[in-house]
Design a protein around this motif. Structure first.
Motif, PDB file in Angstrom:
ATOM      1  N   ALA A 320       0.831  -1.274   0.074  1.00 46.94           N
ATOM      2  CA  ALA A 320       0.107   0.058   0.458  1.00 46.94           C
ATOM      3  C   ALA A 320       0.884   1.333   0.232  1.00 46.94           C
ATOM      4  O   ALA A 320       0.291   2.887  -0.391  1.00 46.94           O
ATOM      5  CB  ALA A 320      -0.723  -0.627   1.258  1.00 46.94           C
ATOM      6  N   THR A 321       2.097   1.234   0.785  1.00 44.25           N
ATOM      7  CA  THR A 321       2.751   2.524   0.615  1.00 44.25           C
ATOM      8  C   THR A 321       3.810   2.308  -0.705  1.00 44.25           C
ATOM      9  O   THR A 321       3.705   3.736  -1.157  1.00 44.25           O
ATOM     10  CB  THR A 321       3.918   1.871   1.845  1.00 44.25           C
ATOM     11  OG1 THR A 321       4.262   2.036   3.157  1.00 44.25           O
ATOM     12  CG2 THR A 321       4.555   3.275   1.614  1.00 44.25           C
ATOM     13  N   ALA A 322       3.890   0.992  -1.512  1.00 47.12           N
ATOM     14  CA  ALA A 322       4.190   1.762  -3.249  1.00 47.12           C
ATOM     15  C   ALA A 322       3.017   2.222  -3.405  1.00 47.12           C
ATOM     16  O   ALA A 322       3.636   3.474  -4.938  1.00 47.12           O
ATOM     17  CB  ALA A 322       4.987  -0.098  -3.042  1.00 47.12           C
ATOM     18  N   GLU A 348       3.642   9.426   3.082  1.00 47.64           N
ATOM     19  CA  GLU A 348       4.188  10.882   3.732  1.00 47.64           C
ATOM     20  C   GLU A 348       4.980   9.702   5.038  1.00 47.64           C
ATOM     21  O   GLU A 348       6.135  10.432   5.444  1.00 47.64           O
ATOM     22  CB  GLU A 348       3.664  11.371   4.343  1.00 47.64           C
ATOM     23  CG  GLU A 348       3.740  12.933   5.085  1.00 47.64           C
ATOM     24  CD  GLU A 348       2.982  13.421   5.838  1.00 47.64           C
ATOM     25  OE1 GLU A 348       2.960  14.397   6.566  1.00 47.64           O
ATOM     26  OE2 GLU A 348       1.319  14.180   5.262  1.00 47.64           O
ATOM     27  N   GLU A 349       4.284   9.248   6.187  1.00 45.28           N
ATOM     28  CA  GLU A 349       4.471   8.690   7.010  1.00 45.28           C
ATOM     29  C   GLU A 349       5.848   8.068   6.800  1.00 45.28           C
ATOM     30  O   GLU A 349       6.837   7.697   7.344  1.00 45.28           O
ATOM     31  CB  GLU A 349       3.369   7.464   7.653  1.00 45.28           C
ATOM     32  CG  GLU A 349       3.981   6.402   9.177  1.00 45.28           C
ATOM     33  CD  GLU A 349       2.959   5.939   8.951  1.00 45.28           C
ATOM     34  OE1 GLU A 349       2.899   4.798   9.641  1.00 45.28           O
ATOM     35  OE2 GLU A 349       1.186   6.292   9.433  1.00 45.28           O
ATOM     36  N   ASP A 350       6.047   7.094   5.702  1.00 42.14           N
ATOM     37  CA  ASP A 350       7.376   6.292   5.661  1.00 42.14           C
ATOM     38  C   ASP A 350       8.775   7.462   4.539  1.00 42.14           C
ATOM     39  O   ASP A 350       9.234   7.037   5.675  1.00 42.14           O
ATOM     40  CB  ASP A 350       6.678   5.354   4.175  1.00 42.14           C
ATOM     41  CG  ASP A 350       8.133   4.318   4.377  1.00 42.14           C
ATOM     42  OD1 ASP A 350       7.967   3.621   4.447  1.00 42.14           O
ATOM     43  OD2 ASP A 350       8.936   4.714   2.773  1.00 42.14           O
ATOM     44  N   ASP A 351       8.275   8.184   4.553  1.00 38.43           N
ATOM     45  CA  ASP A 351       8.905   9.717   4.531  1.00 38.43           C
ATOM     46  C   ASP A 351       9.749   9.469   5.265  1.00 38.43           C
ATOM     47  O   ASP A 351      11.605  10.500   6.090  1.00 38.43           O
ATOM     48  CB  ASP A 351       8.691  10.264   3.420  1.00 38.43           C
ATOM     49  CG  ASP A 351       8.604   9.963   1.983  1.00 38.43           C
ATOM     50  OD1 ASP A 351       8.591   8.979   1.475  1.00 38.43           O
ATOM     51  OD2 ASP A 351       7.696  10.706   1.381  1.00 38.43           O
ATOM     52  N   TRP A 358      11.821   2.085   0.269  1.00 35.48           N
ATOM     53  CA  TRP A 358      10.377   1.370   0.521  1.00 35.48           C
ATOM     54  C   TRP A 358      10.232   0.337  -0.871  1.00 35.48           C
ATOM     55  O   TRP A 358       9.706  -0.818  -1.059  1.00 35.48           O
ATOM     56  CB  TRP A 358       8.813   2.819  -0.284  1.00 35.48           C
ATOM     57  CG  TRP A 358       9.006   3.466  -1.122  1.00 35.48           C
ATOM     58  CD1 TRP A 358       9.424   3.878  -1.494  1.00 35.48           C
ATOM     59  CD2 TRP A 358       8.909   2.530  -2.471  1.00 35.48           C
ATOM     60  NE1 TRP A 358       9.719   4.191  -3.272  1.00 35.48           N
ATOM     61  CE2 TRP A 358       9.358   3.354  -3.622  1.00 35.48           C
ATOM     62  CE3 TRP A 358       7.953   1.721  -2.823  1.00 35.48           C
ATOM     63  CZ2 TRP A 358       8.796   3.469  -4.518  1.00 35.48           C
ATOM     64  CZ3 TRP A 358       7.341   1.811  -4.564  1.00 35.48           C
ATOM     65  CH2 TRP A 358       7.462   2.613  -5.226  1.00 35.48           C
ATOM     66  N   LEU A 359      10.546   0.269  -1.772  1.00 37.01           N
ATOM     67  CA  LEU A 359      10.911  -0.398  -3.302  1.00 37.01           C
ATOM     68  C   LEU A 359      10.769  -1.942  -2.782  1.00 37.01           C
ATOM     69  O   LEU A 359      10.011  -2.878  -3.054  1.00 37.01           O
ATOM     70  CB  LEU A 359      11.270   0.182  -4.116  1.00 37.01           C
ATOM     71  CG  LEU A 359       9.815  -0.011  -5.565  1.00 37.01           C
ATOM     72  CD1 LEU A 359       8.388  -0.368  -5.255  1.00 37.01           C
ATOM     73  CD2 LEU A 359      10.714  -0.150  -6.566  1.00 37.01           C
TER      74      LEU A 359
END
Length: 381
Positions: A320-322, A348-351, A358-359
Motif C-alpha cells: 500500500a505504501t508503494a 508521508e509516514e514512510d518518508d 520502500w520498494l
C-alpha cells in the motif's frame, strides 16, 4: 482486495487494457483530435518541430512525439534511427537488445453462466494459483472473468516475436484444460465461455535511454514487465503523469510557446530521471514474483508458499505504501479520492520514519497480493 479498500477508501477495480482505452476514448469531450487506424511510417525532424508521416499519406506536425505505442514501438525504432545519425552517443547499442523473454501468456475474458457464487468466486475476488513452470490468474469483476495462463518458455534475447494463430491458442488451451483455477473451475470452463483471448510473448527489460531529439518513450516502449503483479499499465500511466506535469509547468505561462530543442531535451531528461528507478525496480520485482509464482527456484517456492502467508499484514502495508507513492497529475483537482484516507498517508509516514527503501519492502509485499495460493489457503485481500 478488501484491505486495500479499507486503506484507500476506494474500491479496487480490475479490468483489461482494452476496456480502459475504450472507456477513456468514449468519454473524451472532443474525440476529433484522436486519429484512429493510423500507422507511423517515419518521423522527420526540422528546426522548429517534427513531421510524422503516416501510412495513409497524411502528415501530422508538432513540437514533440511521445511514443506510447507498446513493446514493439515504431516510435522507438524511429528514435534509434534518428540518434544513430544525429546523436550517435546518446543511445547505447545495448538498448537494442536489452529486452528478453522467458515466459508466454494466454490472456482472456470469459462470461460464465449463472451467479459467481456457483463457481466459488466473490464479486471482486482475485486468485493466483502457483505451480511448476506456470502461474494461473483468475479475476472476477463486473460480471466477467478475467484470466491468464502464464507459462515458462525458452529464454530468448532479444525476445521472439510471433503472431499467434487460432491453432496456437487451441493447443495451449488443450495443454492446460484440466488445470484448476479454484476448487470449482477448470481452465477448460473459462476457455469454453471466452469472449476475448490472446496469446503473447512476455517481454522483460528496461531501456537505459528513453529519449532522443524531439521523441520520448513512455510505458511499455521504454520498460516492459511480466504480468503477475498486474501493474505494467499502471506504471505506464505514471510515466505520462510525470511527463505531463513537466510539460504543464514549462508551458503554463504561454501555451502557444514552442520550446527549443535544448529545452525539450532538458524536459525529457528530467522526466526519465524521475521515472527510471521506480520503473526499473517494479520491472525487476515483477520478474522475481513471476519466477516465485512458477516455482523457478526452491527458495522462491518456499517463500511464496510458506513464508509469505505468515507476514501477510506487513505485506499489505508495504505494498500500500508503494501505491501511495505513485505520482499523479499536479495541475488538476482531485474529485473522487479522499487524500486523507489512511492508505494515502502511508507515503508521508514512510518518508518520515523509514530508512529502508520502500520498494525493497514492497517486493516482499507484492508476492501475495490478492491471491489464493496453491491449496487456496491464504486469506483474500
Amino acid at each position: 482486495m478488501h484491505r486495500f479498500e479499507q486503506l484507500f477508501q476506494v474500491a479496487p477495480i480490475l479490468f483489461d487494457r482494452q476496456s480502459c482505452v475504450a472507456h477513456l476514448y468514449d468519454n473524451l469531450p472532443d474525440q476529433s483530435a484522436i486519429k484512429l487506424n493510423k500507422r507511423v511510417e517515419s518521423i522527420e525532424h526540422h528546426e522548429t518541430g517534427v513531421r510524422v508521416l503516416l501510412a495513409d499519406g497524411t502528415v501530422e506536425e508538432g513540437d514533440i512525439v511521445i511514443g506510447a505505442d507498446g513493446v514493439h514501438s515504431s516510435v522507438r525504432s524511429q528514435m534509434w534511427d534518428y540518434a544513430s545519425k544525429f546523436e550517435p552517443s546518446i543511445v547505447p547499442e545495448s538498448d537494442k537488445s536489452v529486452l528478453f523473454s522467458e515466459y508466454d501468456a494466454m490472456f482472456g475474458v470469459s462470461k460464465m453462466k449463472g451467479h459467481h457464487e456457483d463457481y466459488g468466486m466473490a464479486a471482486a475476488e482475485t486468485n493466483i494459483v502457483f505451480g511448476h513452470g506456470v502461474t494461473k490468474l483468475f479475476f472476477q469483476q463486473q460480471g466477467e472473468q478475467l484470466w491468464a495462463i502464464i507459462f515458462k518458455d525458452k529464454y530468448n534475447q532479444p525476445p521472439k516475436r510471433f503472431k499467434a494463430t487460432d491453432e496456437d491458442m487451441e493447443e495451449v488451451a488443450k495443454r492446460f484444460g484440466d488445470v484448476r483455477l479454484n476448487e470449482h473451475i477448470k481452465f477448460s470452463d473459462l476457455w469454453e465461455t471466452r469472449t476475448r483471448v490472446g496469446l503473447l510473448t512476455i517481454e522483460e527489460g528496461v531501456l537505459s535511454q528513453w529519449h532522443a531529439g524531439r521523441m520520448v518513450l513512455v510505458g511499455d516502449s521504454a520498460h516492459k514487465m511480466t504480468a503477475d503483479l498486474g501493474i505494467g499499465a499502471n506504471i505506464g500511466i505514471e510515466d505520462v503523469a510525470v511527463l505531463c506535469n513537466i510539460l504543464n509547468r514549462e508551458l503554463k505561462g504561454n501555451r502557444n510557446r514552442h520550446p527549443t530543442k535544448d529545452e525539450i531535451a532538458a524536459m525529457f531528461a528530467e522526466y526519465q530521471k524521475e521515472r527510471y528507478a521506480r520503473a526499473k525496480a517494479f520491472t525487476e520485482m515483477s520478474g522475481k514474483v513471476t519466477r516465485m509464482h512458477s516455482y523457478d527456484t526452491l527458495f522462491g517456492r518456499i517463500f511464496a508458499t510458506y513464508i509469505s502467508p505468515m507476514i501477510y499484514e506487513v505485506q499489505v502495508k508495504k505494498l500500500a505504501t508503494a501505491w501511495a507513492k505513485a505520482p499523479k497529475l499536479d495541475y488538476v483537482p482531485v474529485k473522487t479520492i479522499n487524500e486523507t484516507a489512511p492508505g494515502w498517508l502511508l507515503a508521508e509516514e514512510d518518508d518520515k520514519t523509514s530508512r529502508t527503501p520502500w520498494l525493497l519492502c514492497a517486493g516482499v509485499g507484492a508476492v501475495a497480493t490478492g491471491l489464493a495460493i496453491q491449496q487456496y489457503g491464504l486469506p483474500k485481500l
